[in-house]
Design a protein around this motif. Sequence first.
Motif, PDB file in Angstrom:
ATOM      1  N   PRO A  55      -3.339  -6.921  -3.789  1.00  9.65           N
ATOM      2  CA  PRO A  55      -3.105  -5.492  -3.574  1.00  9.65           C
ATOM      3  C   PRO A  55      -1.918  -5.239  -2.650  1.00  9.65           C
ATOM      4  O   PRO A  55      -1.083  -4.373  -2.926  1.00  9.65           O
ATOM      5  CB  PRO A  55      -4.419  -5.013  -2.936  1.00  9.65           C
ATOM      6  CG  PRO A  55      -5.440  -5.971  -3.415  1.00  9.65           C
ATOM      7  CD  PRO A  55      -4.734  -7.301  -3.510  1.00  9.65           C
ATOM      8  N   CYS A  56      -1.826  -5.997  -1.583  1.00  4.07           N
ATOM      9  CA  CYS A  56      -0.752  -5.791  -0.620  1.00  4.07           C
ATOM     10  C   CYS A  56       0.553  -6.419  -1.109  1.00  4.07           C
ATOM     11  O   CYS A  56       1.603  -5.787  -1.086  1.00  4.07           O
ATOM     12  CB  CYS A  56      -1.165  -6.363   0.733  1.00  4.07           C
ATOM     13  SG  CYS A  56       0.095  -6.253   2.000  1.00  4.07           S
ATOM     14  N   ARG A  57       0.487  -7.655  -1.574  1.00 10.99           N
ATOM     15  CA  ARG A  57       1.707  -8.353  -1.982  1.00 10.99           C
ATOM     16  C   ARG A  57       2.419  -7.615  -3.108  1.00 10.99           C
ATOM     17  O   ARG A  57       3.619  -7.370  -3.051  1.00 10.99           O
ATOM     18  CB  ARG A  57       1.369  -9.782  -2.433  1.00 10.99           C
ATOM     19  CG  ARG A  57       2.587 -10.581  -2.857  1.00 10.99           C
ATOM     20  CD  ARG A  57       2.218 -11.965  -3.377  1.00 10.99           C
ATOM     21  NE  ARG A  57       1.586 -11.913  -4.679  1.00 10.99           N
ATOM     22  CZ  ARG A  57       0.327 -12.236  -4.929  1.00 10.99           C
ATOM     23  NH1 ARG A  57      -0.447 -12.644  -3.944  1.00 10.99           N
ATOM     24  NH2 ARG A  57      -0.161 -12.170  -6.143  1.00 10.99           N
TER      25      ARG A  57
ATOM     26  N   GLY B  54      -3.779  -3.823 -12.963  1.00  8.94           N
ATOM     27  CA  GLY B  54      -2.482  -3.211 -13.244  1.00  8.94           C
ATOM     28  C   GLY B  54      -1.394  -3.845 -12.394  1.00  8.94           C
ATOM     29  O   GLY B  54      -0.293  -4.148 -12.869  1.00  8.94           O
ATOM     30  N   LEU B  55      -1.709  -4.086 -11.112  1.00  5.56           N
ATOM     31  CA  LEU B  55      -0.738  -4.720 -10.221  1.00  5.56           C
ATOM     32  C   LEU B  55      -0.457  -6.153 -10.665  1.00  5.56           C
ATOM     33  O   LEU B  55       0.692  -6.601 -10.688  1.00  5.56           O
ATOM     34  CB  LEU B  55      -1.261  -4.697  -8.779  1.00  5.56           C
ATOM     35  CG  LEU B  55      -1.236  -3.317  -8.095  1.00  5.56           C
ATOM     36  CD1 LEU B  55      -2.054  -3.327  -6.810  1.00  5.56           C
ATOM     37  CD2 LEU B  55       0.201  -2.902  -7.795  1.00  5.56           C
ATOM     38  N   TYR B  56      -1.528  -6.879 -11.020  1.00  5.47           N
ATOM     39  CA  TYR B  56      -1.314  -8.256 -11.487  1.00  5.47           C
ATOM     40  C   TYR B  56      -0.381  -8.277 -12.699  1.00  5.47           C
ATOM     41  O   TYR B  56       0.526  -9.097 -12.802  1.00  5.47           O
ATOM     42  CB  TYR B  56      -2.652  -8.917 -11.856  1.00  5.47           C
ATOM     43  CG  TYR B  56      -3.328  -9.607 -10.690  1.00  5.47           C
ATOM     44  CD1 TYR B  56      -2.673 -10.601  -9.971  1.00  5.47           C
ATOM     45  CD2 TYR B  56      -4.623  -9.278 -10.311  1.00  5.47           C
ATOM     46  CE1 TYR B  56      -3.295 -11.244  -8.905  1.00  5.47           C
ATOM     47  CE2 TYR B  56      -5.258  -9.908  -9.246  1.00  5.47           C
ATOM     48  CZ  TYR B  56      -4.588 -10.889  -8.545  1.00  5.47           C
ATOM     49  OH  TYR B  56      -5.191 -11.522  -7.488  1.00  5.47           O
ATOM     50  N   LEU B  57      -0.620  -7.342 -13.619  1.00  2.00           N
ATOM     51  CA  LEU B  57       0.211  -7.313 -14.828  1.00  2.00           C
ATOM     52  C   LEU B  57       1.665  -6.969 -14.504  1.00  2.00           C
ATOM     53  O   LEU B  57       2.581  -7.463 -15.151  1.00  2.00           O
ATOM     54  CB  LEU B  57      -0.365  -6.298 -15.833  1.00  2.00           C
ATOM     55  CG  LEU B  57      -1.268  -6.892 -16.920  1.00  2.00           C
ATOM     56  CD1 LEU B  57      -2.374  -7.761 -16.350  1.00  2.00           C
ATOM     57  CD2 LEU B  57      -1.885  -5.776 -17.772  1.00  2.00           C
ATOM     58  N   ALA B  58       1.844  -6.107 -13.487  1.00  2.00           N
ATOM     59  CA  ALA B  58       3.210  -5.734 -13.107  1.00  2.00           C
ATOM     60  C   ALA B  58       3.947  -6.904 -12.471  1.00  2.00           C
ATOM     61  O   ALA B  58       5.159  -6.868 -12.275  1.00  2.00           O
ATOM     62  CB  ALA B  58       3.170  -4.557 -12.135  1.00  2.00           C
ATOM     63  N   ASP B  59       3.217  -7.944 -12.140  1.00  2.00           N
ATOM     64  CA  ASP B  59       3.786  -9.111 -11.455  1.00  2.00           C
ATOM     65  C   ASP B  59       3.658 -10.362 -12.332  1.00  2.00           C
ATOM     66  O   ASP B  59       3.631 -11.478 -11.832  1.00  2.00           O
ATOM     67  CB  ASP B  59       3.033  -9.329 -10.125  1.00  2.00           C
ATOM     68  CG  ASP B  59       3.722 -10.344  -9.228  1.00  2.00           C
ATOM     69  OD1 ASP B  59       4.965 -10.386  -9.221  1.00  2.00           O
ATOM     70  OD2 ASP B  59       3.011 -11.099  -8.542  1.00  2.00           O
ATOM     71  N   HIS B  60       3.592 -10.175 -13.648  1.00  2.00           N
ATOM     72  CA  HIS B  60       3.240 -11.280 -14.532  1.00  2.00           C
ATOM     73  C   HIS B  60       4.071 -11.208 -15.804  1.00  2.00           C
ATOM     74  O   HIS B  60       4.453 -10.110 -16.225  1.00  2.00           O
ATOM     75  CB  HIS B  60       1.751 -11.157 -14.902  1.00  2.00           C
ATOM     76  CG  HIS B  60       1.073 -12.442 -15.183  1.00  2.00           C
ATOM     77  ND1 HIS B  60       0.596 -13.275 -14.198  1.00  2.00           N
ATOM     78  CD2 HIS B  60       0.776 -13.057 -16.349  1.00  2.00           C
ATOM     79  CE1 HIS B  60       0.030 -14.333 -14.741  1.00  2.00           C
ATOM     80  NE2 HIS B  60       0.124 -14.228 -16.058  1.00  2.00           N
TER      81      HIS B  60
ATOM     82  N   GLY C  40      -1.688   3.132  -3.707  1.00  2.00           N
ATOM     83  CA  GLY C  40      -2.005   3.292  -2.285  1.00  2.00           C
ATOM     84  C   GLY C  40      -3.504   3.207  -2.036  1.00  2.00           C
ATOM     85  O   GLY C  40      -3.958   2.583  -1.079  1.00  2.00           O
ATOM     86  N   TRP C  41      -4.259   3.814  -2.931  1.00  2.00           N
ATOM     87  CA  TRP C  41      -5.729   3.759  -2.812  1.00  2.00           C
ATOM     88  C   TRP C  41      -6.208   2.316  -2.897  1.00  2.00           C
ATOM     89  O   TRP C  41      -7.026   1.853  -2.094  1.00  2.00           O
ATOM     90  CB  TRP C  41      -6.357   4.595  -3.934  1.00  2.00           C
ATOM     91  CG  TRP C  41      -7.859   4.582  -3.937  1.00  2.00           C
ATOM     92  CD1 TRP C  41      -8.675   5.439  -3.266  1.00  2.00           C
ATOM     93  CD2 TRP C  41      -8.726   3.662  -4.626  1.00  2.00           C
ATOM     94  NE1 TRP C  41      -9.992   5.112  -3.498  1.00  2.00           N
ATOM     95  CE2 TRP C  41     -10.051   4.027  -4.328  1.00  2.00           C
ATOM     96  CE3 TRP C  41      -8.501   2.567  -5.465  1.00  2.00           C
ATOM     97  CZ2 TRP C  41     -11.165   3.332  -4.836  1.00  2.00           C
ATOM     98  CZ3 TRP C  41      -9.596   1.870  -5.973  1.00  2.00           C
ATOM     99  CH2 TRP C  41     -10.911   2.266  -5.661  1.00  2.00           C
ATOM    100  N   GLU C  42      -5.693   1.605  -3.867  1.00  2.00           N
ATOM    101  CA  GLU C  42      -6.128   0.220  -4.062  1.00  2.00           C
ATOM    102  C   GLU C  42      -5.724  -0.672  -2.883  1.00  2.00           C
ATOM    103  O   GLU C  42      -6.470  -1.566  -2.472  1.00  2.00           O
ATOM    104  CB  GLU C  42      -5.550  -0.327  -5.374  1.00  2.00           C
ATOM    105  CG  GLU C  42      -5.677  -1.839  -5.583  1.00  2.00           C
ATOM    106  CD  GLU C  42      -7.117  -2.346  -5.541  1.00  2.00           C
ATOM    107  OE1 GLU C  42      -8.061  -1.542  -5.637  1.00  2.00           O
ATOM    108  OE2 GLU C  42      -7.282  -3.582  -5.385  1.00  2.00           O
ATOM    109  N   MET C  43      -4.545  -0.411  -2.323  1.00  2.00           N
ATOM    110  CA  MET C  43      -4.122  -1.217  -1.177  1.00  2.00           C
ATOM    111  C   MET C  43      -5.082  -1.001  -0.007  1.00  2.00           C
ATOM    112  O   MET C  43      -5.448  -1.935   0.698  1.00  2.00           O
ATOM    113  CB  MET C  43      -2.696  -0.859  -0.772  1.00  2.00           C
ATOM    114  CG  MET C  43      -1.680  -1.297  -1.819  1.00  2.00           C
ATOM    115  SD  MET C  43      -0.025  -0.672  -1.496  1.00  2.00           S
ATOM    116  CE  MET C  43       0.480  -1.778  -0.171  1.00  2.00           C
ATOM    117  N   GLU C  44      -5.494   0.257   0.182  1.00  2.00           N
ATOM    118  CA  GLU C  44      -6.417   0.551   1.273  1.00  2.00           C
ATOM    119  C   GLU C  44      -7.796  -0.054   0.999  1.00  2.00           C
ATOM    120  O   GLU C  44      -8.444  -0.598   1.885  1.00  2.00           O
ATOM    121  CB  GLU C  44      -6.522   2.061   1.461  1.00  2.00           C
ATOM    122  CG  GLU C  44      -7.393   2.439   2.641  1.00  2.00           C
ATOM    123  CD  GLU C  44      -7.239   3.903   3.047  1.00  2.00           C
ATOM    124  OE1 GLU C  44      -6.362   4.594   2.487  1.00  2.00           O
ATOM    125  OE2 GLU C  44      -8.001   4.335   3.926  1.00  2.00           O
TER     126      GLU C  44
END
Lengths: 505, 356
Positions: free
Chosen positions: A440-442, B91-97, A471-475
């Motif tokens: 989430p942070c990275r 979603g974040l993982y996919l954006a980094d993959h 932002g929600w997920e990072m928190e």
Amino acid sequence: MDKAGARREEILERLEAEGGVTPESVARIALETGVPEADVWGAGRFYSLIREPGRRVRVCTGLSCRLAGATHRIEELERSGEPREEVSCIGQCDRAPAALDPDLELIPGTGTASSVLPDDPALPVNLGGADPAGYEALAKAQAAGPESVLGIIEASGLQGRGGAGFPAHVKWRAVAGQAERSRYVVCNADEGEPGTFKDREIMERRPHLLLEGLAVAAATIAASEIIIYIRGEFRDAKRSLETALKEAAGHLEPFDIRFANGHGAYICGEETALLESLEGKRGMPRLKPPFPTENGFRGKPTLIHNVETAACVPFIIHHGGERFRDLGRTGAGTKLYCVSGHVNRPGVYELPLGVALDELVETAGGYTGSPMAFSPGGASSGFLPMSLRGLPLDFRSLDREGSMLGSAGVVVLNDTVDLVAAADWQTRFFDDESCGQCAPCRIGARFLRNACGRFRTDGDPDALLHVEDVGWEMEEGSICGLGMVAAKPLTSAMKHFPDAFRRQR
Amino acid sequence: MSDRFTITLDGRNCPATSGETVLDVAGREGVSIPTLCHDPRLDPAGACRTCLVEVAGERRMQPACAFRVRPGMEVTTGSERIARHRKVLYGLYLADHRLDGSGLPSENGSVNRLREQAARSGALVLPPVNAPRSGRPGDSNPYIRFDPDLCILCARCTRYCDEVEAVSAITLTERGAATTIGTIGDSGLLDTSCELCGGCIDTCPTGAMTEKKSYGIRHEEMEQVRSTCNFCGVGCQVDLKVHNGRVVKVASPPPGETVNDGNLCVKGRFAYDFIHHEERLRYPMIRGRDGELHRASWDEAIRKTTEGLLAVKEKHGADALGFVSSSRCTGEENYLMQKLSRAAFGTNNCHQCAAT
């Protein structure tokens, strides 16, 4: 895996002594300490002060330094051809725009030395006062005994001054109540929140007060070893403490007090990342629970306190908990507020906890220009509009607004500031300082950096789609406090200053 | 020490023992919680955040892989909050993959567990973040390939290398978005302490650590044959991956199932070229009077060997013979070898190459 008897705790100091990470320095240190080469390499490459060899000027790119012309300074250095590196806030916001020479000595900006209030013995920290090596509070505490001291600390209502505001007595009791007898006191002097420079002032002006506070804590929880983890860039502060330690020798005899250098990682201000760093590892926060009070340095119960928290202790012992508590307005005690940005006399001011912004800035010589926004507690607290200037600057009130008092690094922005740029700088700071351990942070911090950067370039609000979700997920999803607040600068600016984030062209 | 009590998992009472994690209990109860950084052989890292669950009384969601059970604890593994968390996290993982045409995580041949999990979560579609994560493209080692575009930084490979193999050849290096899997000075694995056991490949959930020799051959097109490694007598179980009638890869069965607990050594994992080697002996041969080798039956070969050995014994005595067995033999085979030596031929001159 380390060889038996490996001396991992030494590797970061050794890398610094060797002038930084190179394959040769790493191989040598691995051989001498018994730590695997890859681990020495991976740990060293984590820290910005040692990750690469080479002498260079380090230019601060923190918010206050940006406001004071850091960008211009960087361009000048670029033209001069001098080797330079742009670094995150170096904790000299009152001397902006600041830089460090290749030996990490301060090159102050145009501002003069930090302002503090004049000597006033009624103030618990009293930065303007003398700093005698008397250690009477320590003697008094030792005579009173641990139970009595714990009661006094509880009565004082002292909350941790590092950012979280956790009640000090709860931590003390948690460590004191452990079955394990081997315990540590660790002082978190890795002050790094952009906009914050109060611990630096305490260490430079009142080193004995700090040492005494730590000694009282150690005596109370039955710890004999005290480790002060001090920000690597704070050369003056460390010299001040070293001198004080020599002066105090007799008084502090029962305690083994030593220093550990930070090596350039904001995240090591997070207590468990700090512990990892002390143990010679990458500064990646641990999962909590277990908490350091149970499982801290070397896996032993550890009391970790911010510099300011410890520095409040001697006053509390001298004058009693109630006296300290009653000094506050909406919370217990006084608080060191760091003020920088668009004010006339940037500095550290000790005022009742819960003072409002206008009163604080008045003490700091008033606003420069017409104020537009402020950050009450460093980058982590985001940006608030002036309509909230009446809020008490305390832990609870700011929390309710989705902000935080944090370390009370108050930065004022007047209407000459491009708020999108300010949010962008702060967002980049968190991306640069994310440890990279959890997704989430990275990934989130990089997403925000890209989104904000794209909006700044194109003026297209589509770039900011999903900022709120991320932002929600990072928190919610990050391991530590850095990830939890890293979206605050951008999300708070978007919330409170929506006009700045409309279509620009 | 082992206190037994119950916890509530999604409203259901479940037996639990102190020291267990939420994931341990959920696994036993058949409650599915997604994981990526979890490997039962390693200390829990709680880093991938896919297994976050809600625990009553805890303000923050907690990683099921690391969170220890307490009596009466109430755990929720599915809620709106958890669903939103997974949606954005994936979603974040996919954006980094690296993604394929369908917008899901690519597979380079190996299974990519992120693919199925992300599809199930309804992952948010975000623009690529273009993290500056570097690999070691110049690494000339013959077996192990690192593909940074498929890496999720779960650190299973580095933790395995440290905690299981005690080799520590690879490490997390750099910081933040640039964090990657590295070696000292970015050197190739052959210049590190790496023993090329390939355990990093087996533990990697996404195929970022993968085998060079079988790179790109799709896992769905491989048949799997469980076998016993014949390089030594330990009896490690191997899963031979067969493609078009040829063994193209050797994997370890999952941890906890076989004697080798998910581990293999460099020989078991990578030295399978002999299987299809053109010079491999497939039948006995006897050298004839013409000096050439000729194909023979087993009966002929054994008879010929017996004759030769008995002739030596008759002429020079039993102690003129010596029997050397191989560490590639099993314990049973080694036993038979010494029995042959002592009982059949009458000599104690019996040795095994791993006996020194």
